[in-house]
Design a protein around this motif. Structure first.
Motif, PDB file in Angstrom:
ATOM      1  N   THR A   1       4.304  -2.894  -1.182  1.00  0.00           N
ATOM      2  CA  THR A   1       5.310  -2.358  -1.207  1.00  0.00           C
ATOM      3  C   THR A   1       6.215  -2.029   0.014  1.00  0.00           C
ATOM      4  O   THR A   1       7.218  -2.288   0.652  1.00  0.00           O
ATOM      5  N   PHE A   2       5.372  -1.011   0.855  1.00  0.00           N
ATOM      6  CA  PHE A   2       5.422  -0.807   2.188  1.00  0.00           C
ATOM      7  C   PHE A   2       5.531  -1.882   3.087  1.00  0.00           C
ATOM      8  O   PHE A   2       6.682  -2.139   4.063  1.00  0.00           O
ATOM      9  N   ILE A   3       4.716  -2.887   3.014  1.00  0.00           N
ATOM     10  CA  ILE A   3       4.803  -4.047   3.991  1.00  0.00           C
ATOM     11  C   ILE A   3       6.011  -4.879   3.686  1.00  0.00           C
ATOM     12  O   ILE A   3       6.683  -5.211   4.656  1.00  0.00           O
ATOM     13  N   LYS A   4       6.419  -5.211   2.355  1.00  0.00           N
ATOM     14  CA  LYS A   4       7.606  -5.870   2.086  1.00  0.00           C
ATOM     15  C   LYS A   4       8.621  -5.130   2.568  1.00  0.00           C
ATOM     16  O   LYS A   4       9.530  -5.813   3.299  1.00  0.00           O
ATOM     17  N   ALA A   5       8.705  -3.889   2.518  1.00  0.00           N
ATOM     18  CA  ALA A   5       9.983  -3.111   3.099  1.00  0.00           C
ATOM     19  C   ALA A   5      10.186  -3.303   4.445  1.00  0.00           C
ATOM     20  O   ALA A   5      11.263  -2.917   5.185  1.00  0.00           O
ATOM     21  N   LEU A   6       8.699  -3.453   5.404  1.00  0.00           N
ATOM     22  CA  LEU A   6       8.917  -3.635   6.576  1.00  0.00           C
ATOM     23  C   LEU A   6       9.313  -5.071   7.086  1.00  0.00           C
ATOM     24  O   LEU A   6       9.029  -5.299   8.232  1.00  0.00           O
ATOM     25  N   GLY A   7       9.426  -6.051   5.955  1.00  0.00           N
ATOM     26  CA  GLY A   7       9.561  -7.454   6.448  1.00  0.00           C
ATOM     27  C   GLY A   7       8.363  -8.141   6.453  1.00  0.00           C
ATOM     28  O   GLY A   7       8.597  -9.388   6.861  1.00  0.00           O
ATOM     29  N   GLY A   8       7.304  -7.732   6.045  1.00  0.00           N
ATOM     30  CA  GLY A   8       6.310  -8.546   5.996  1.00  0.00           C
ATOM     31  C   GLY A   8       6.246  -9.758   4.891  1.00  0.00           C
ATOM     32  O   GLY A   8       6.959  -9.605   3.721  1.00  0.00           O
ATOM     33  N   GLU A   9       5.354 -10.650   4.842  1.00  0.00           N
ATOM     34  CA  GLU A   9       5.187 -11.610   3.780  1.00  0.00           C
ATOM     35  C   GLU A   9       3.848 -11.218   2.883  1.00  0.00           C
ATOM     36  O   GLU A   9       3.032 -11.024   3.594  1.00  0.00           O
ATOM     37  N   ILE A  10       4.106 -10.934   1.779  1.00  0.00           N
ATOM     38  CA  ILE A  10       2.991 -10.450   0.799  1.00  0.00           C
ATOM     39  C   ILE A  10       2.362 -11.375  -0.048  1.00  0.00           C
ATOM     40  O   ILE A  10       1.757 -11.052  -0.887  1.00  0.00           O
ATOM     41  N   GLY A  11       2.854 -12.740  -0.047  1.00  0.00           N
ATOM     42  CA  GLY A  11       2.377 -13.538  -0.942  1.00  0.00           C
ATOM     43  C   GLY A  11       2.661 -12.956  -2.437  1.00  0.00           C
ATOM     44  O   GLY A  11       3.772 -12.525  -2.767  1.00  0.00           O
ATOM     45  N   GLU A  12       1.375 -13.050  -3.229  1.00  0.00           N
ATOM     46  CA  GLU A  12       1.519 -12.841  -4.744  1.00  0.00           C
ATOM     47  C   GLU A  12       1.108 -11.262  -4.748  1.00  0.00           C
ATOM     48  O   GLU A  12       0.864 -10.870  -5.960  1.00  0.00           O
ATOM     49  N   SER A  13       1.067 -10.490  -3.633  1.00  0.00           N
ATOM     50  CA  SER A  13       0.462  -9.235  -3.803  1.00  0.00           C
ATOM     51  C   SER A  13       1.332  -8.314  -5.009  1.00  0.00           C
ATOM     52  O   SER A  13       2.483  -8.578  -4.916  1.00  0.00           O
ATOM     53  N   ILE A  14       0.810  -7.389  -5.330  1.00  0.00           N
ATOM     54  CA  ILE A  14       1.471  -6.333  -6.440  1.00  0.00           C
ATOM     55  C   ILE A  14       2.540  -5.739  -5.529  1.00  0.00           C
ATOM     56  O   ILE A  14       2.322  -5.396  -4.377  1.00  0.00           O
ATOM     57  N   CYS A  15       3.909  -5.636  -6.142  1.00  0.00           N
ATOM     58  CA  CYS A  15       4.939  -5.123  -5.377  1.00  0.00           C
ATOM     59  C   CYS A  15       5.869  -4.263  -6.377  1.00  0.00           C
ATOM     60  O   CYS A  15       6.223  -4.952  -7.089  1.00  0.00           O
ATOM     61  N   GLU A  16       6.448  -3.166  -5.877  1.00  0.00           N
ATOM     62  CA  GLU A  16       7.381  -2.570  -6.711  1.00  0.00           C
ATOM     63  C   GLU A  16       8.930  -2.688  -5.747  1.00  0.00           C
ATOM     64  O   GLU A  16       9.030  -1.625  -4.840  1.00  0.00           O
ATOM     65  N   ASP A  17       9.468  -3.881  -6.098  1.00  0.00           N
ATOM     66  CA  ASP A  17      10.736  -3.878  -5.231  1.00  0.00           C
ATOM     67  C   ASP A  17      11.489  -2.805  -5.264  1.00  0.00           C
ATOM     68  O   ASP A  17      12.273  -2.318  -4.302  1.00  0.00           O
ATOM     69  N   ASP A  18      11.594  -2.158  -6.327  1.00  0.00           N
ATOM     70  CA  ASP A  18      12.484  -0.951  -6.524  1.00  0.00           C
ATOM     71  C   ASP A  18      12.238   0.141  -5.509  1.00  0.00           C
ATOM     72  O   ASP A  18      13.194   1.109  -5.603  1.00  0.00           O
ATOM     73  N   PHE A  19      10.781   0.285  -4.852  1.00  0.00           N
ATOM     74  CA  PHE A  19      10.602   1.269  -4.198  1.00  0.00           C
ATOM     75  C   PHE A  19      10.392   0.815  -2.821  1.00  0.00           C
ATOM     76  O   PHE A  19       9.771   1.612  -1.841  1.00  0.00           O
TER      77      PHE A  19
END
Ligand code: AMP
Length: 405
Positions: free
Chosen positions: A235-253
């Motif tokens: 969730t942190f990495i996506k927020a920082l603009g990373g590509e996370i593939g199918e990793s678990i992520c809470e978009d709302d956070f």
């Protein structure tokens, strides 16, 4: 909360000076232990941890009346009967333990009144009454009739305002105490939150950011390093603009994760995310695995453990820490190919503890990990109460402790 902590000390001093000769002492324990299909206890930790309190009360001549819950029964379901665990409580206490098929009413009172000095009785599951979890005062009053004193040693339930954990204390003015386990738990957490020797490092892992938000925020005022691991990383990495593939992520956070990074920065806390991760093409023991930068996980792959470079960096931080708090695994330690990060980090903590650091591990899954890798002995303190520990770390008041004051 400051109030709770100072009152706590007074309560404990009273208990250890008390002579309970021939007095009926209700002890709220947390015997919510896991059972297998044959109703055998598969993890005895919670019973073992209350042993000292029970033995001290018996030593002081008390009649020990044990109250506990087990599971989440909807009605009087026999699979949740505490009768299944008597054999185990007897083995651990090394004294005979009687059992009463009810926890309130005439039968309960007669059973308790027939006991002699130093005897121990386990009452049936308090959650067989729905009133328990509602914090019903009348149910608490009925429970209170079993004893002359009340001792709360159920740290795992101390954050719940239930009848037997909190409300019952109203009926024991001047006759209520905390148990030795409860004292140890609170003192250990305070040793991180209040009197932790610096540098203090918190390692927060596990699946989701959402369940640890308030903990992280509250900790930022107290710690020097924050290591983020496990599924919440993505969730942190996506927020920082990373590509996370199918990793678990809470978009709302994602936004919240950015806020945490900024807050840590403002408060001078060094926040560390893994640089590299072990990725798998599926969430299974048979997954194909690879190492990837945490910022460029390919499509079809998911991040499931910290990679070797990250472990090296995290280990360096642990090596300079004097106080270490660990809550939540840093990878999917249950699956062999993704267990290395959690294991390696655990080994570093054990090593650092040997060198004199204070280490506290808490939260169900981190405890399972520590046990799985045989590290329990090397940790300064392992907390028994996942939810209670989290709420205390969040800075919340714990109703069970308030009620003892
Ligand atoms: P929690 O109950 O939130 O502390 O989460 C613990 C669970 O998080 C464990 O069962 C781990 O297997 C799981 N976990 C750790 N790392 C990951 C990850 N990278 N992806 C998915 N789940 C994870």
């Amino acid at each position: 909360m400051t109030k709770n902590r100072s009152i706590f000390k007074v309560i404990m001093e009273n208990f250890l000076q008390k002579n309970f000769k021939n007095k009926r002492v209700i002890v709220r324990v947390d015997f919510n232990v896991p059972l297998d299909d044959n109703y055998k206890v598969t993890d005895t930790t919670r019973i073992e941890f209350s042993k000292n309190t029970i033995q001290e009360i018996v030593k002081r001549g008390g009649i020990c009346i044990l109250l506990s819950h087990m599971g989440r029964p909807i009605s009087k379901e026999s699979k949740y009967s505490l009768s299944h665990i008597i054999y185990c409580v007897e083995q651990i206490l090394k004294i005979p333990v009687k059992f009463c098929e009810d926890c309130i009413g005439d039968m309960a009172i007669e059973s308790v009144n027939s006991l002699k000095e130093g005897e121990v009785i386990l009452m049936e599951n308090v959650r067989f009454y729905p009133e328990e979890t509602k914090g019903d005062i009348n149910f608490a009053r009925e429970l209170s009739k079993l004893g002359d004193y009340f001792v709360n040693d159920a740290f795992g339930s101390i954050h719940r305002a239930h009848s037997s954990t909190t409300i019952i204390a109203n009926f024991f003015k001047g006759k209520k105490f905390s148990g030795l386990l409860l004292e140890k738990e609170i003192k250990s957490i305070n040793r991180v939150l209040k009197n932790g020797e610096k540098p203090i490092t918190a390692i927060i892992g596990g699946a989701k950011v959402s369940s640890k938000i308030t903990v992280i925020e509250n900790l930022l005022d107290k710690i020097d390093f924050l290591i983020i691991g496990g599924g919440m990383v993505y969730t942190f990495i996506k927020a920082l603009g990373g590509e996370i593939g199918e990793s678990i992520c809470e978009d709302d956070f994602c936004e919240y994760s950015k806020k945490i990074i900024k807050l840590a920065n403002d408060k001078g806390v060094r926040l560390l995310l893994p640089e590299d991760v072990v990725i798998g093409n599926e969430f299974s023991d048979n997954a194909k695995i690879n190492i990837s930068s945490v910022y460029t996980i390919p499509k079809g792959w998911q991040g499931l453990d910290a990679g070797p470079e990250s472990i090296k960096i995290f280990s360096q931080i642990i090596q300079k820490s004097k106080t270490i708090l660990w809550n939540g695994p840093i990878g999917v330690f249950e699956l062999e190919p993704f267990s290395n990060g959690t294991k390696a980090l655990g080994q570093e903590i054990v090593k650092r503890t040997k060198e004199g650091a204070f280490s506290l591990v808490g939260g169900g899954d981190s405890i399972s990990a520590v046990k799985k890798f045989g590290m329990s002995e090397g940790i300064s303190y392992i907390s028994t109460g996942g939810g209670a520990m989290l709420e205390y770390l969040e800075g919340k008041n714990l109703p069970g402790i308030d009620a003892l004051s």
